[in-house]
Design a protein around this motif. Structure first.
Motif, PDB file in Angstrom:
ATOM      1  N   CYS A 175      -0.602   6.650   2.787  1.00  0.00           N
ATOM      2  CA  CYS A 175       0.173   7.807   3.255  1.00  0.00           C
ATOM      3  C   CYS A 175       1.678   7.601   3.083  1.00  0.00           C
ATOM      4  O   CYS A 175       2.464   8.509   3.364  1.00  0.00           O
ATOM      5  CB  CYS A 175      -0.150   8.098   4.719  1.00  0.00           C
ATOM      6  N   ASP A 176       2.094   6.406   2.671  1.00  0.00           N
ATOM      7  CA  ASP A 176       3.509   6.093   2.520  1.00  0.00           C
ATOM      8  C   ASP A 176       3.932   6.144   1.059  1.00  0.00           C
ATOM      9  O   ASP A 176       3.097   6.198   0.154  1.00  0.00           O
ATOM     10  CB  ASP A 176       3.804   4.685   3.069  1.00  0.00           C
ATOM     11  N   PHE A 177       5.254   6.112   0.862  1.00  0.00           N
ATOM     12  CA  PHE A 177       5.810   6.019  -0.483  1.00  0.00           C
ATOM     13  C   PHE A 177       5.775   4.561  -0.895  1.00  0.00           C
ATOM     14  O   PHE A 177       6.563   3.749  -0.408  1.00  0.00           O
ATOM     15  CB  PHE A 177       7.247   6.553  -0.499  1.00  0.00           C
ATOM     16  N   ARG A 178       4.827   4.191  -1.749  1.00  0.00           N
ATOM     17  CA  ARG A 178       4.620   2.807  -2.142  1.00  0.00           C
ATOM     18  C   ARG A 178       4.572   2.689  -3.673  1.00  0.00           C
ATOM     19  O   ARG A 178       3.490   2.653  -4.266  1.00  0.00           O
ATOM     20  CB  ARG A 178       3.319   2.281  -1.552  1.00  0.00           C
ATOM     21  N   PRO A 179       5.735   2.633  -4.327  1.00  0.00           N
ATOM     22  CA  PRO A 179       5.749   2.530  -5.789  1.00  0.00           C
ATOM     23  C   PRO A 179       5.019   1.292  -6.313  1.00  0.00           C
ATOM     24  O   PRO A 179       4.489   1.297  -7.426  1.00  0.00           O
ATOM     25  CB  PRO A 179       7.245   2.464  -6.123  1.00  0.00           C
ATOM     26  N   GLY A 180       4.998   0.238  -5.494  1.00  0.00           N
ATOM     27  CA  GLY A 180       4.328  -0.991  -5.921  1.00  0.00           C
ATOM     28  C   GLY A 180       2.844  -0.809  -6.134  1.00  0.00           C
ATOM     29  O   GLY A 180       2.222  -1.531  -6.930  1.00  0.00           O
ATOM     30  N   MET A 181       2.246   0.171  -5.455  1.00  0.00           N
ATOM     31  CA  MET A 181       0.812   0.403  -5.604  1.00  0.00           C
ATOM     32  C   MET A 181       0.494   0.949  -7.000  1.00  0.00           C
ATOM     33  O   MET A 181      -0.612   0.738  -7.513  1.00  0.00           O
ATOM     34  CB  MET A 181       0.319   1.356  -4.517  1.00  0.00           C
ATOM     35  N   ARG A 182       1.450   1.627  -7.618  1.00  0.00           N
ATOM     36  CA  ARG A 182       1.228   2.114  -8.988  1.00  0.00           C
ATOM     37  C   ARG A 182       1.138   0.942  -9.955  1.00  0.00           C
ATOM     38  O   ARG A 182       0.306   0.938 -10.868  1.00  0.00           O
ATOM     39  CB  ARG A 182       2.347   3.066  -9.413  1.00  0.00           C
ATOM     40  N   ALA A 183       1.974  -0.069  -9.726  1.00  0.00           N
ATOM     41  CA  ALA A 183       1.913  -1.265 -10.564  1.00  0.00           C
ATOM     42  C   ALA A 183       0.562  -1.954 -10.394  1.00  0.00           C
ATOM     43  O   ALA A 183      -0.028  -2.445 -11.363  1.00  0.00           O
ATOM     44  CB  ALA A 183       3.046  -2.222 -10.199  1.00  0.00           C
ATOM     45  N   ALA A 184       0.064  -1.984  -9.155  1.00  0.00           N
ATOM     46  CA  ALA A 184      -1.243  -2.590  -8.891  1.00  0.00           C
ATOM     47  C   ALA A 184      -2.351  -1.848  -9.631  1.00  0.00           C
ATOM     48  O   ALA A 184      -3.241  -2.456 -10.227  1.00  0.00           O
ATOM     49  CB  ALA A 184      -1.509  -2.602  -7.392  1.00  0.00           C
ATOM     50  N   GLN A 185      -2.294  -0.531  -9.605  1.00  0.00           N
ATOM     51  CA  GLN A 185      -3.311   0.271 -10.289  1.00  0.00           C
ATOM     52  C   GLN A 185      -3.262   0.064 -11.800  1.00  0.00           C
ATOM     53  O   GLN A 185      -4.301  -0.089 -12.446  1.00  0.00           O
ATOM     54  CB  GLN A 185      -3.106   1.748  -9.947  1.00  0.00           C
ATOM     55  N   GLU A 186      -2.054   0.024 -12.360  1.00  0.00           N
ATOM     56  CA  GLU A 186      -1.908  -0.138 -13.796  1.00  0.00           C
ATOM     57  C   GLU A 186      -2.430  -1.491 -14.277  1.00  0.00           C
ATOM     58  O   GLU A 186      -2.982  -1.600 -15.378  1.00  0.00           O
ATOM     59  CB  GLU A 186      -0.443   0.023 -14.200  1.00  0.00           C
ATOM     60  N   LEU A 187      -2.258  -2.516 -13.451  1.00  0.00           N
ATOM     61  CA  LEU A 187      -2.666  -3.861 -13.840  1.00  0.00           C
ATOM     62  C   LEU A 187      -4.030  -4.240 -13.255  1.00  0.00           C
ATOM     63  O   LEU A 187      -4.418  -5.401 -13.299  1.00  0.00           O
ATOM     64  CB  LEU A 187      -1.593  -4.873 -13.404  1.00  0.00           C
ATOM     65  N   GLU A 188      -4.727  -3.246 -12.711  1.00  0.00           N
ATOM     66  CA  GLU A 188      -6.090  -3.422 -12.194  1.00  0.00           C
ATOM     67  C   GLU A 188      -6.168  -4.487 -11.101  1.00  0.00           C
ATOM     68  O   GLU A 188      -7.064  -5.329 -11.071  1.00  0.00           O
ATOM     69  CB  GLU A 188      -7.049  -3.753 -13.335  1.00  0.00           C
ATOM     70  N   ILE A 189      -5.197  -4.426 -10.185  1.00  0.00           N
ATOM     71  CA  ILE A 189      -5.190  -5.292  -9.018  1.00  0.00           C
ATOM     72  C   ILE A 189      -6.004  -4.602  -7.922  1.00  0.00           C
ATOM     73  O   ILE A 189      -5.794  -3.421  -7.637  1.00  0.00           O
ATOM     74  CB  ILE A 189      -3.749  -5.558  -8.521  1.00  0.00           C
ATOM     75  N   ARG A 190      -6.906  -5.336  -7.295  1.00  0.00           N
ATOM     76  CA  ARG A 190      -7.760  -4.748  -6.265  1.00  0.00           C
ATOM     77  C   ARG A 190      -7.083  -4.818  -4.896  1.00  0.00           C
ATOM     78  O   ARG A 190      -6.313  -5.737  -4.610  1.00  0.00           O
ATOM     79  CB  ARG A 190      -9.109  -5.462  -6.216  1.00  0.00           C
ATOM     80  N   SER A 191      -7.406  -3.837  -4.043  1.00  0.00           N
ATOM     81  CA  SER A 191      -6.888  -3.775  -2.665  1.00  0.00           C
ATOM     82  C   SER A 191      -8.075  -3.702  -1.709  1.00  0.00           C
ATOM     83  O   SER A 191      -8.431  -2.623  -1.220  1.00  0.00           O
ATOM     84  CB  SER A 191      -5.974  -2.553  -2.497  1.00  0.00           C
ATOM     85  N   PRO A 192      -8.711  -4.829  -1.403  1.00  0.00           N
ATOM     86  CA  PRO A 192      -9.944  -4.837  -0.599  1.00  0.00           C
ATOM     87  C   PRO A 192      -9.803  -4.234   0.792  1.00  0.00           C
ATOM     88  O   PRO A 192     -10.762  -3.642   1.304  1.00  0.00           O
ATOM     89  CB  PRO A 192     -10.286  -6.326  -0.520  1.00  0.00           C
ATOM     90  N   LEU A 193      -8.631  -4.348   1.403  1.00  0.00           N
ATOM     91  CA  LEU A 193      -8.454  -3.789   2.751  1.00  0.00           C
ATOM     92  C   LEU A 193      -8.475  -2.270   2.706  1.00  0.00           C
ATOM     93  O   LEU A 193      -8.968  -1.620   3.630  1.00  0.00           O
ATOM     94  CB  LEU A 193      -7.145  -4.294   3.373  1.00  0.00           C
ATOM     95  N   VAL A 194      -7.945  -1.701   1.634  1.00  0.00           N
ATOM     96  CA  VAL A 194      -8.015  -0.254   1.434  1.00  0.00           C
ATOM     97  C   VAL A 194      -9.465   0.147   1.179  1.00  0.00           C
ATOM     98  O   VAL A 194      -9.983   1.109   1.763  1.00  0.00           O
ATOM     99  CB  VAL A 194      -7.129   0.192   0.257  1.00  0.00           C
ATOM    100  N   GLU A 195     -10.133  -0.589   0.308  1.00  0.00           N
ATOM    101  CA  GLU A 195     -11.514  -0.279  -0.055  1.00  0.00           C
ATOM    102  C   GLU A 195     -12.443  -0.339   1.157  1.00  0.00           C
ATOM    103  O   GLU A 195     -13.389   0.443   1.261  1.00  0.00           O
ATOM    104  CB  GLU A 195     -11.991  -1.238  -1.140  1.00  0.00           C
ATOM    105  N   ALA A 196     -12.163  -1.261   2.086  1.00  0.00           N
ATOM    106  CA  ALA A 196     -12.997  -1.413   3.281  1.00  0.00           C
ATOM    107  C   ALA A 196     -12.554  -0.496   4.419  1.00  0.00           C
ATOM    108  O   ALA A 196     -13.205  -0.420   5.454  1.00  0.00           O
ATOM    109  CB  ALA A 196     -12.984  -2.868   3.759  1.00  0.00           C
ATOM    110  N   GLY A 197     -11.409   0.194   4.232  1.00  0.00           N
ATOM    111  CA  GLY A 197     -10.954   1.180   5.211  1.00  0.00           C
ATOM    112  C   GLY A 197     -10.205   0.637   6.405  1.00  0.00           C
ATOM    113  O   GLY A 197     -10.121   1.302   7.444  1.00  0.00           O
TER     114      GLY A 197
END
Length: 234
Positions: free
Chosen positions: A131-153
């Motif tokens: 829900c926040d402005f997180r430009p770093g998350m775009r870099a994670a998506q582009e480089l296929e970095i996983r975010s397990p805490l997001v995936e687990a909710g």
């Protein structure tokens, strides 16, 4: 120890990590990455490696604490020297500054993962971060970095509550974004400015203030602390 919903999320997180079979954790020593590293170590053992990026934008006290926390958790730990401050797009300090920092970090982590024969890189974003402005998350998506805490909710509150029950000292740790976040967008990021901010915040921490920021406005330092602590500061 945990209610049904929390236990289900923890089981889901462990299942995700087991499926990944080996991970490099982007480890800052904050609430989220410490919790993630703790679970990763107890799920994957030596197949989990925490890596901390060392740069001028990370306060020395935070760097030392990250080393201490990794030892307490028992996870394998490596230090990576990063030089995002030399990246022109980062130095110019645009609103998406974090994208260039994370891109630098994750690119280096991919090399470490290959060296360690670990198939995946994970980072500690949680569900609230979506829900926040997180430009770093775009870099994670582009480089296929996983975010397990997001995936687990997992939400931030849940991570703090679980961390407390697990005995992790970071459960009530204040958020500590990198020092470059104290410089207004558009103002060039320099080592001198970063050093001034770090010294100012270190002085206030030494006086017992935990929740604080010192914003850099040229010749002016703007101190942010909770309103109830104003009298003590004055």
């Amino acid at each position: 120890m945990f209610d049904k919903t929390t236990q289900e999320k923890l089981d889901n997180l462990r299942d995700i990590l087991i499926e990944l079979d080996g991970v490099v954790v982007a480890f800052s020593g904050g609430v989220d990455s410490t919790f993630l590293s703790y679970i990763a170590q107890r799920t994957l053992g030596k197949r989990a490696l925490a890596v901390t990026g060392r740069s001028v934008t990370l306060a020395k006290s935070e760097f030392k604490e990250a080393i201490k926390l990794a030892r307490q958790i028992g996870i394998r730990h490596r230090i990576l020297k990063t030089t995002e401050i030399l990246v022109e797009s980062f130095e110019k300090n645009p609103p998406n500054r974090c994208y260039y920092c994370k891109n630098e970090l994750f690119t280096h982590l991919r090399a470490i993962a290959a060296d360690e024969n670990l198939p995946h890189i994970i980072e500690g974003s949680n569900a609230d971060d979506l829900c926040d402005f997180r430009p770093g998350m775009r870099a994670a998506q582009e480089l296929e970095i996983r975010s397990p805490l997001v995936e687990a909710g997992f939400t931030k509150i849940e991570i703090r509550e679980i961390s407390k029950k697990l005995g992790l000292s970071t459960w009530d740790k204040p958020a500590m974004p990198c020092l470059s976040s104290r410089i207004p967008y558009g103002d060039k990021i320099t080592v001198e400015k970063i050093t001034q901010v770090e010294k100012a915040e270190s002085s206030l921490h030494a006086l017992g203030f935990r929740h604080l920021r010192v914003r850099h406005h040229g010749p002016i330092a703007r101190i942010e602390i909770p309103r109830e602590e104003f009298p003590r500061l004055f």
